[in-house]
Design a protein around this motif. Sequence first.
Motif, PDB file in Angstrom:
ATOM      1  N   ASN A   1      17.855  20.348  34.701  1.00  0.00           N
ATOM      2  CA  ASN A   1      18.868  19.441  35.224  1.00  0.00           C
ATOM      3  C   ASN A   1      18.241  18.148  35.732  1.00  0.00           C
ATOM      4  N   ARG A   2      17.048  18.238  36.305  1.00  0.00           N
ATOM      5  CA  ARG A   2      16.357  17.035  36.743  1.00  0.00           C
ATOM      6  C   ARG A   2      16.028  16.147  35.547  1.00  0.00           C
ATOM      7  N   GLY A   3      15.628  16.772  34.442  1.00  0.00           N
ATOM      8  CA  GLY A   3      15.341  15.992  33.238  1.00  0.00           C
ATOM      9  C   GLY A   3      16.573  15.286  32.716  1.00  0.00           C
ATOM     10  N   MET A   4      17.719  15.975  32.740  1.00  0.00           N
ATOM     11  CA  MET A   4      18.956  15.341  32.305  1.00  0.00           C
ATOM     12  C   MET A   4      19.325  14.187  33.227  1.00  0.00           C
ATOM     13  N   CYS A   5      19.123  14.387  34.536  1.00  0.00           N
ATOM     14  CA  CYS A   5      19.425  13.335  35.507  1.00  0.00           C
ATOM     15  C   CYS A   5      18.523  12.127  35.273  1.00  0.00           C
ATOM     16  N   LEU A   6      17.244  12.370  35.009  1.00  0.00           N
ATOM     17  CA  LEU A   6      16.306  11.274  34.763  1.00  0.00           C
ATOM     18  C   LEU A   6      16.706  10.469  33.535  1.00  0.00           C
ATOM     19  N   GLY A   7      17.175  11.151  32.501  1.00  0.00           N
ATOM     20  CA  GLY A   7      17.608  10.452  31.297  1.00  0.00           C
ATOM     21  C   GLY A   7      18.772   9.527  31.576  1.00  0.00           C
ATOM     22  N   ARG A   8      19.741  10.031  32.365  1.00  0.00           N
ATOM     23  CA  ARG A   8      20.879   9.184  32.733  1.00  0.00           C
ATOM     24  C   ARG A   8      20.451   8.053  33.654  1.00  0.00           C
TER      25      ARG A   8
ATOM     26  N   SER B   1      19.875  11.873  43.347  1.00  0.00           N
ATOM     27  CA  SER B   1      19.873  13.227  42.796  1.00  0.00           C
ATOM     28  C   SER B   1      18.493  13.632  42.311  1.00  0.00           C
ATOM     29  N   GLU B   2      17.849  12.746  41.594  1.00  0.00           N
ATOM     30  CA  GLU B   2      16.531  13.061  41.022  1.00  0.00           C
ATOM     31  C   GLU B   2      15.535  13.411  42.123  1.00  0.00           C
ATOM     32  N   GLY B   3      15.640  12.728  43.255  1.00  0.00           N
ATOM     33  CA  GLY B   3      14.736  13.016  44.353  1.00  0.00           C
ATOM     34  C   GLY B   3      15.023  14.319  45.063  1.00  0.00           C
ATOM     35  N   LEU B   4      16.220  14.877  44.875  1.00  0.00           N
ATOM     36  CA  LEU B   4      16.609  16.108  45.553  1.00  0.00           C
ATOM     37  C   LEU B   4      16.331  17.366  44.740  1.00  0.00           C
ATOM     38  N   GLN B   5      16.215  17.221  43.417  1.00  0.00           N
ATOM     39  CA  GLN B   5      16.080  18.401  42.569  1.00  0.00           C
ATOM     40  C   GLN B   5      14.746  19.101  42.786  1.00  0.00           C
ATOM     41  N   ASP B   6      14.741  20.425  42.591  1.00  0.00           N
ATOM     42  CA  ASP B   6      13.524  21.209  42.757  1.00  0.00           C
ATOM     43  C   ASP B   6      13.032  21.714  41.412  1.00  0.00           C
ATOM     44  N   VAL B   7      11.872  22.378  41.443  1.00  0.00           N
ATOM     45  CA  VAL B   7      11.245  22.844  40.205  1.00  0.00           C
ATOM     46  C   VAL B   7      12.125  23.851  39.472  1.00  0.00           C
ATOM     47  N   ALA B   8      12.853  24.671  40.222  1.00  0.00           N
ATOM     48  CA  ALA B   8      13.698  25.693  39.601  1.00  0.00           C
ATOM     49  C   ALA B   8      14.823  25.090  38.775  1.00  0.00           C
ATOM     50  N   HIS B   9      15.118  23.812  38.989  1.00  0.00           N
ATOM     51  CA  HIS B   9      16.184  23.143  38.243  1.00  0.00           C
ATOM     52  C   HIS B   9      15.614  21.959  37.448  1.00  0.00           C
TER      53      HIS B   9
ATOM     54  N   MET C   1       9.725  21.909  29.198  1.00  0.00           N
ATOM     55  CA  MET C   1      11.183  21.872  29.169  1.00  0.00           C
ATOM     56  C   MET C   1      11.655  21.667  27.738  1.00  0.00           C
ATOM     57  N   SER C   2      12.496  22.571  27.264  1.00  0.00           N
ATOM     58  CA  SER C   2      12.930  22.506  25.867  1.00  0.00           C
ATOM     59  C   SER C   2      14.450  22.495  25.813  1.00  0.00           C
ATOM     60  N   SER C   3      14.998  21.300  25.837  1.00  0.00           N
ATOM     61  CA  SER C   3      16.444  21.124  25.781  1.00  0.00           C
ATOM     62  C   SER C   3      16.744  20.010  24.790  1.00  0.00           C
ATOM     63  N   ASN C   4      17.465  20.335  23.749  1.00  0.00           N
ATOM     64  CA  ASN C   4      17.829  19.299  22.780  1.00  0.00           C
ATOM     65  C   ASN C   4      18.698  18.227  23.403  1.00  0.00           C
ATOM     66  N   ARG C   5      19.462  18.587  24.438  1.00  0.00           N
ATOM     67  CA  ARG C   5      20.275  17.575  25.115  1.00  0.00           C
ATOM     68  C   ARG C   5      19.384  16.524  25.767  1.00  0.00           C
ATOM     69  N   ALA C   6      18.260  16.972  26.332  1.00  0.00           N
ATOM     70  CA  ALA C   6      17.332  16.021  26.944  1.00  0.00           C
ATOM     71  C   ALA C   6      16.727  15.105  25.888  1.00  0.00           C
TER      72      ALA C   6
END
Length: 336
Positions: A263-270, A252-260, A299-304
Amino acid sequence: MPLLPARRELAPFADQDPPPWLARTTAGAKCNAEWRIGQAEVDLLRDAADDMDAIDQQFGGNRLWKPTRAHLHWVHHMIDRGTYDDNLGRQLHAVAGKFTTSLGWFSYDSGLQAQARQYFSEALNAAMLTGDDALASRTLSIMSRQAVDLDKGREAVRFARLAQAHSKEWHAPARVAALLAIREAQGYARIGDSFNCEAAIKRAWTEWEHGPGERDPDWTSFLNLAELTCLEGMCRLDLGQSSRAQQLLATSEGLQDVAHSRNRGMCLGRLSAAAIGTGDIDHSIDATKETLRLVQGGMSSNRALTQLEIVRDGLAPHHRARGVKDLLEQIHALVA
């Protein structure tokens, strides 16, 4: 580029208090002049709501809940004070519902869970009053996601199922069915129900493989191949299937683009957490460094940030491994 400051305590707000510029407009509205609302004004507001959602996909919701709240106050002011026909009235209420649900999502992404629930409840009330089953489906889908993060798996399943019931009322397209199925799967994964989780994951992929359609609502546009793969990986991680989760999350991390990027940051954390689970510390370090790079890039997400705390705790026992100590210090400087 220096790290962004650690998460800040956000000042409490009272939803009944409009922003100052709107308060002045409201006070001046006592004059008898008619305020006629036109289609162009409604279109601009709808475009603004879409822009907010696009910004969230790339940067997260921390900086969005305040301006979105101001937009929502303005829409309600137009509804209460303006003059418009029935068609524009329906559109205004739909835009208000869109802003309300997005505001709930941005609050959730910012770690303001109680405020998020408040806005979700308001959006659901609006959906019930106006018979907007699509709005109800979207809102309940997000509530299901929030319930997983709050470790309320059974509640997440109930919200997902209720969203599915509403989706049938408006004959929702396959993309909606795929999203709601993976939300249900996440709830089952959180409570360790692998049998029902597997069934829901299978349904999600079956629906997703029908492809996009003209009736797909804009709030399902984020559900690309990368994101559905990531969400399945998150399910696998919650089920304790670390090796399979790592494979899915890496894909998934390799498929994500800049516009997302959010979500890529959340995927990287997992992915980092899954790699710790398999003993692959080097890959955990790499994924965590990339997450930090995204945060440094805006990127400013408290979830991340919360996910980084989980990674920090997971890496702490490996502090003697090469590169771990410095990484722990960077995470501490960000989330302390």
